[in-house]
Design a protein around this motif. Structure first.
Motif, mmCIF file in Angstrom:
data_model
loop_
_atom_site.group_PDB
_atom_site.id
_atom_site.type_symbol
_atom_site.label_atom_id
_atom_site.label_comp_id
_atom_site.label_asym_id
_atom_site.label_seq_id
_atom_site.Cartn_x
_atom_site.Cartn_y
_atom_site.Cartn_z
ATOM 1 N N ALA A 137 0.808 -1.221 0.000
ATOM 2 C CA ALA A 137 0.000 0.000 0.000
ATOM 3 C C ALA A 137 0.839 1.267 0.000
ATOM 4 O O ALA A 137 0.342 2.339 -0.363
ATOM 5 N N SER A 149 2.814 3.446 -5.117
ATOM 6 C CA SER A 149 1.807 3.989 -6.030
ATOM 7 C C SER A 149 2.219 3.733 -7.467
ATOM 8 O O SER A 149 3.376 3.950 -7.835
ATOM 9 N N ILE A 150 1.273 3.267 -8.271
ATOM 10 C CA ILE A 150 1.525 3.065 -9.699
ATOM 11 C C ILE A 150 1.448 4.417 -10.399
ATOM 12 O O ILE A 150 0.444 5.124 -10.301
ATOM 13 N N THR A 151 2.515 4.778 -11.088
ATOM 14 C CA THR A 151 2.604 6.095 -11.719
ATOM 15 C C THR A 151 2.422 6.052 -13.234
ATOM 16 O O THR A 151 2.157 7.082 -13.842
ATOM 17 N N VAL A 207 -7.922 0.391 -9.624
ATOM 18 C CA VAL A 207 -7.367 0.206 -8.288
ATOM 19 C C VAL A 207 -8.477 0.308 -7.259
ATOM 20 O O VAL A 207 -9.370 1.139 -7.371
ATOM 21 N N GLU A 262 -9.510 1.646 -3.901
ATOM 22 C CA GLU A 262 -8.993 2.757 -3.107
ATOM 23 C C GLU A 262 -8.704 2.352 -1.668
ATOM 24 O O GLU A 262 -7.780 2.849 -1.042
ATOM 25 N N GLU A 295 -7.330 0.388 1.440
ATOM 26 C CA GLU A 295 -6.233 -0.508 1.775
ATOM 27 C C GLU A 295 -6.777 -1.750 2.486
ATOM 28 O O GLU A 295 -7.766 -1.691 3.206
ATOM 29 N N ARG A 336 -2.838 -2.884 -1.604
ATOM 30 C CA ARG A 336 -3.930 -2.450 -2.464
ATOM 31 C C ARG A 336 -4.085 -3.476 -3.579
ATOM 32 O O ARG A 336 -3.107 -4.029 -4.074
ATOM 33 N N TYR A 382 -5.476 -4.507 -7.432
ATOM 34 C CA TYR A 382 -5.620 -3.909 -8.754
ATOM 35 C C TYR A 382 -6.209 -4.933 -9.721
ATOM 36 O O TYR A 382 -6.033 -6.145 -9.546
ATOM 37 N N PHE A 389 6.070 2.024 -10.726
ATOM 38 C CA PHE A 389 5.540 2.326 -9.406
ATOM 39 C C PHE A 389 6.683 2.731 -8.478
ATOM 40 O O PHE A 389 7.852 2.405 -8.718
ATOM 41 N N GLY A 436 7.544 4.379 -4.136
ATOM 42 C CA GLY A 436 7.053 4.684 -2.802
ATOM 43 C C GLY A 436 8.049 4.246 -1.747
ATOM 44 O O GLY A 436 9.222 4.010 -2.035
#
Length: 210
Positions: free
Chosen positions: A73, A76-78, A87, A89, A91, A102, A104, A119, A121
């Motif tokens: 979590a 983040s997929i960018t 996705v 939302e 968690e 998360r 997907y 991704f 983070g």
């Protein structure tokens, strides 16, 4: 402390050599990950570009394919290439792991063999020491990126994880600070150091359970 990134699962011990290639499962569902990874231990950050090869067993020549996976979590997929993604939302905390994830759903066009995710983070779960009754045991963590060391495994959910019975093979192209080393199962393909960075490539072609 040896500083390393470890792609293998660590259920009880942080030891790579306890795991093996499950060659007999070569014909089952195996997702191949070709990853370009940047690790920043000082900030606990990871950046990944992951080209994922879809197994023949789940591809459909006539209709789009929908695949479910989960990811830590804190990541983040960018960017997504070659697929559409949805996705959840909210968690989710797994009972089997002390992390939040998360979920997907990715939709891949008919006959397409691969798609790419980017991704990034932070992953930082401090190492927990054993209880008094296990004083001679090792501490444990599901995953950590820190100045003291890095440990990443299946338990970290640091890469996209598909069905429970899915296997993985991979090529890891990893960039770390110059004074760090990188360890994984598989074959060490290349090591290249500059004054600022160390680039290491590990490859495992046989299906793995982690």
């Amino acid at each position: 402390m040896q500083k390393s990134i470890n792609h293998s699962v660590a259920v009880l011990f942080f030891i790579i050599c306890t795991f093996y290639s499950l060659v007999t499962f070569a014909s089952t569902t195996t997702f191949h990950h070709h990853m370009e990874i940047q690790l920043s231990p000082d900030t606990s950050e990871i950046r990944v570009k992951d080209r994922i090869q879809i197994p023949d067993s789940v591809r459909n020549g006539k209709e789009p394919v929908q695949l479910e996976f989960f990811l830590h979590a804190g990541l983040s997929i960018t960017d997504v290439e070659g697929a559409a993604i949805q996705v959840e939302e909210k968690e989710i905390t797994l009972k089997s792991r002390s992390i939040s994830i998360r979920q997907y759903i990715v939709t891949v066009p008919p006959d397409q063999q691969a798609f790419t995710l980017q991704f990034s983070g932070k992953i930082h779960h401090p190492v927990q020491g054993p209880g008094q009754e296990y004083a001679r045991s090792f501490g444990s963590t599901p995953g950590v990126i820190s100045p003291e060391g890095v440990f990443l495994a299946n338990s970290s959910a640091w890469y996209p994880q598909f069905a429970d019975d899915a296997m993985v093979s991979f090529r890891l192209d990893i960039q770390v600070p110059a004074d760090w080393d990188v360890v994984s199962q598989g074959t060490l393909v290349r090591e290249q150091k500059t004054t600022a960075t160390q680039n290491v490539v590990w490859e495992e072609t046989q299906p793995q359970d982690d």
